[in-house]
Design a protein around this motif. Sequence first.
Motif: not given
Length: 1594
Positions: A775, A789, A792-793, A796, A831, A860-861, A864-865
């Motif tokens: 990340l 990308q 990254r998803v 996370m 993103l 979703q990303y 999760d953050q």
Amino acid sequence: MEGVLAEVLLEQSWDPRALFGTLCRGEASAERVETLRFLLQRLEDAGTDPSALPEAAREVATGYLVPLLRGCPGGADPDLGPPSQRRRVLRAAGAALRSCARLARGPPLAAALAEEALRDLRAGRCAPGVEAAVEVLAAVGPCLRPREDGPLLERVAQAAVALALGADRPGNAEDAGALAAARLLPALGQCGGAALRAVWGALAEPGVPWEPDRVGPELQVLSALAEKLLPQPGARDVGPDARRCGRFWRTVQTGLGRAEDALTRKRARYLLQRAVEVSAELGADCTCDAHGGTGPSLFWWSEKKKDELLKFWENYILLMETLEGNQIHVIKPVLPKLNNLFEYAVSEEHGCWLFHPSWHMCVYKRMFESENKILTKEGVLHFLELYESECLPFSPDFSEFIIGPLMDALSESSLYGRSPGQLVGSGSPLGLKLQKFLVTYVSLLPEEIKSGFLLRFLQKMTSRHWCAVPVLFLSRALASVPRCKALGVEGLLALRDVLRCTMVTHQVLLRGAAQCYLLQAALRLVDVEQVSLCDVSALLMSLRQEESLGRGTLLWTELCDWLRENELYFRQPSASGSQGLQEASLATYVKNLVQEYVRSPAWEAGEGGLMPDGLEARLTATMVLLAVDVEGKKAQYSEKQRTQNMLRLFLDPLLGALMKFGTNAYVPVPKTDRCLQLLLMLLHTCTSRGSSAQEDEVSVLLQSLLMSASESVSEFILRRLTMDELRTVSDLDRCHLYLMVLTELIHLQLKLGWKVGASICRVISPLKNACIRHLQETDSGQEPTLARQIQRVASMATLARVCEIVDLQQESLDTGPLERLLCTLPLNQTLQKPCAEDPESSSFFEESSPCQGWGKIVAQYVHDQWVCLSFLLRRCHPLEPAAEGDKLEPSLPSVRTPTQILCAALDALSLLPSDRVSPVFCCMKTLVPQLLTSSESLCVESFDVAWRVLTSLSNTQLTFWPNLRAFVQFVFDNTILSTAAKTKGQAYFRIKEIMYKIIEMSTVKTGVFNTLMSHCCQSWLVSAASGPQGSLSSARHYNELILEACTFGTVFRRDQRLIQDVQTFIESLGHDCAANVVMESTKREDCYVRVCAIKFLCLLDCSNTAHKSFMEDLAIKLLDKDEQVSQSRARYYQNSLQHRVKNRIWQVLLTLFPRFDQNFLNEIIDKIFQAGFINNQASIKYFIEWIIILILHKFPQFLPKFWDCFSYGEEKLKTSICTFLSVLSHLDIIIQNIPEKRRVLKQALLIAMKWGLSHNFSIRLYALIALKKVWAVCKALCVEECDAWTALIECSLSQVESMHGAGNAKKNWQRIQDHFFFATFHPLEDYCLETIFYTLPRLSGVIEEEWITLDRFSSFTDVPSGSGPLWRLSRTPLYELNPGDWSQQDAGTGSREADGPSEQADVQKKIIPWGHDLLDTDLELVLQDRAAKLGKSISRLIVVASLIDKPTNLGGLCRTCEVFGASVLVVSNLHCVRDKQFQHLSVSAEQWLPLVEVKPHQLPSYLQQKRAAGYTVIGVEQTAHSSDLAQFCFPEKSLLLLGNEREGIPANLLQQLDMCVEIPQQGVIRSLNVHVSGALLIWEYTRQQLLRRTGASS
């Protein structure tokens, strides 16, 4: 008037040409044409034969009448006025044309006119032209010669039938078809011979398909020709006999059972009755076989069985007529006659049907299709009860009826409601009867029929969308059918389709129960020799295991037993169709199934393919565990090793594959997907839900075997998540799968014991570090690729799951790197979407995946953050509320300030989809307490935004409830509530506003308030236990919540109540229904809100000052609310919302009573006594009386206030004294704590004796029962001071005990003594929750929805149960009483209502609104006279009401005239029929009765005209020479003139009367209402005419 004019013309000249010329010149009008008609008839009747007459008649016919009928007389185009005027002209012209045809000589005029009219009819260019052609044919048709004009008659008949049935009708000529049926066809019927045979041939032609849509027109034609199509006694010509035609009877039956309009059904009944009457008159045998020639005849007649047949058809027609009323109180007494119809219809000797059962089905069809749902329910129940009392032979028509109309009727949910007085949860009466009926019916079916019937039954269940309740009870009935080999592969497919239908409903418990019953039905009805294990597996996959088929349930055990008993008998599939699976046994099938599953198919060899859907994994896991449990049932207790070996045998292919995951990097990705899916499904499915859930060896062994591969699996997951192997959108699904498997393995490790060195534990830290590294990497200014990308998803998502795992293991985690990561990543960062030109990302735009859509990936990303941030806020930097005035320091200095985070959370709520907002709520829950004192407006905004998000989800079941819980935990967090209450600012009032909005939402969405109440009570109890001295600060500031909860509950709509009743019924089945085991009870019923509140109050400690103050404040507010409800203007009746609220208030007060001390009761005792003075429902009176008794027992100091209650004026006490007398009757309880009892007893006796002399009977009864109770205490205590009253009291009580007779006084005295409140109820021994919330409401007539059993208190575990007297069971027999034990003792002992009326009982019967005479087909009758089309018997009585003003009198007269068949009613203005008062009294009689308008000033000429026509003009008036009605004999042609309501008949009209008739009177009042007077004379006229007709016929 026209007749008089015709006579005047004849007196002047007999020259036909001159006469006709006079009338045919000038503008055509109704009066001119009718005069011409009278003139032609007069010439025809005179029999004169001038040489010029035939030619003149021909000229009139062709030159004037025919053009006039076509609308163009003399080449002109006159305006004939409105349609009614035009029809009058057409009718008169038609009648004149018939006379012309008879008078003409030479070439037949009738044939020429008929040919021309037939051409016009077939052309059918416009509706008026068709009507004119019909009028011409109706006029000249009877004049055609049967022999010479036979072909023409046939063509006319065929065209008439086609027009009447709608086959050859122009677009706007609906009336033309009715005209053809009512006028032309009867006219042709008079021709007999060829015409009649042509008409009948067109109706009953075998080649013409029978269509139900044509039933109405066909019945119209048949009723018009009934007298011609049914044989007449003594007739010379033997014409067609409709009784011997099957199509005739099918049309009649369809009209009886399925016709939507009442007129069509009436015609069908008329035809049936006429056929029966004709058969009885002829006395000859007659038979009409059913279609195909098999089974009983559709209709038959035998002179030997005449009496039985007449009885059968009389009852049948009576039933069908009664059903037209739709009034259940009229219909119910007639239903026993339907049972008699079955007795007549079945031959016990031969065991066969004597009458075709389709006749009985017509009755049920009519009931099923009724607009009155109560009647529909009665019909369905009656049909389902048939086999309880009758032994009926098999009939295919019965089966067809069950599959068709019965199941259509059963689809109506409202039929399944509880009966009045039936206990909640006892099941639907209709559902239970359906179950019993289907069991009986299928058991009696021949074996060769059973399979087809059950298959069609299932297919019918798939043919429509069924609501949850009907499909549940239909499935339950199927599951009760005795075991039989009825269903094969097609049956299993039908069951699968039905299972799919059940998934439509949102009622999860009902859906799960239906699935359970359908599986049970399959186990009972499937022929295992016709199906394979593959077929059974496919059926099992149609079930939702989380709703029905849970391992360890009774259903699972039943399935295992069934497989064990039948595993060697299943059909073996062919080698080509089995794909290599051999099914010699279940174990072999499952072993091969696992091997085939683990072996990756060739078409799945690619690396980037889509994820499997998981259904195959679920199937394999279910079959593995079923096979293991089946083997366990085979093994003895000493052979447990066999079960273990069998499980290893099944799982060896899977374990072998899993072991290679960590070391072999070249295992195909699809294979890894399938194996991990199977691992996950095995872990989910193996959990036992039954009674042996804690000692399931199979589950333990399975988990142990799978944990043996945990190291390889965890290394594989670590590699896949950290080594940049996830590059496509489909890989996000794989990431989700890997994380779920990882979580499950950690759960298993936690069960075994968490060890730092365990293989599964070693992956946590590397996963975290690798994800953070991914990340933190940047793109160096380049366009991001899809692979970058996606990684990254996935990173996370993995990081969020790691945070959740750390929460599970409760171990510390180095959060520094995570903090630094979140500091560098902007919250709610979206993103960037990869560009389409990127070679790797180009596939994204073409890919088809459940995860497609970049917005969903970004959501979703972001979600999760917030999961990671929520973890940090909870575990690493707990936030404490800042004191007022303190400078707020950021809790995460390296990340962001709390204000920034909260602002970002508000942005996230608008960005994230509804199913992703829970972690944001969790963060807000942590942040808001820190900011309430410094940034209150921002906190209030967070409340509002969160509420808007929640309300937008109200129709989304799957996401609404989790988000509701998260919202409630956020807004109603105890810290937030306390902080807001201290400041009393905007936040405090906004929280209360949201609280009331939630309560309001709960009135339409059951269960919302339950979530709020459960959370608050739990958090307040924790706060009370841990706070200083058990503080209840939050609860005290928000006590409105407890107040609303104590009185919460709505009056449900009928459909809502039905769903709750059925859910309660399913829950009452317990473990017998697997859905109760596999699904946790949601506890969303409204009663659980009150249960939660009561349990919370019971846990409070009255020795604690804060708790005590809270309860006292609540009690005061409850009393105030009771007073508000009492003063409300809303309707207050039994079981109304006001009654229920008051009932709940006093239940809570009774519950709280032990916590009240004397000081507090001093404050509220007056309010309690005041409540006793209010006129309340019975249940509330009992609660008030009970609490007064308890107060006086515990604190006798309040007795003087109690005595004062009897000292008010009688006006105030007349409705409430009984309440205090009831308290007095329990004086033995009240004085238990009083040392000196004598003075109290003396005072009680004085009061009882005083009120025993009241004028009010009820007060005297209550005073006497109190006197009897108090006197018994006095005698037991030997109170000498009262000896002086002994004689008086004993005499009074003896007198009331020895009352003679069986009047109400004696019954009521006995009844009040046996009343539970005086005979059984003990205020101290019965003091418990069970009596307060269940027993007393049940005995006092409160609706069942308000009954709360003690089980509901104990089953609600969100709040712990308390201890003490309230939680014990009642110590008296009160619980065992039924309401009927006391409330029905005044019912007559001879009542036999429950048995129903017998066949001989008299019932209401409506008179058939037509006579049995021949249909009048005279062309002079006006088409508006609809009754004539049905052959209604018309008298020659004219009623003149032109002098009457009031619409009510006119409406009543219109109804009377129509009922008794008057020929016409004369009124002063035809517009009166539009008056609502007229219509209310006439009930549509004006549609069946000719009305004529004659103004009052026109009456002299009208009366003179009628006198000239032969009528006797009779006035209804008291005059010097009037005749007595009892002595008066009415002529057949009578005209009744009725006077004005006030002035009677004017003097100028009295001189024109032939006579006056008056009604003899016995009373003082000099006159009757004009409608009543008219009705008496009309009936007397009708009675005399009936007597004359009877005498003439005899």
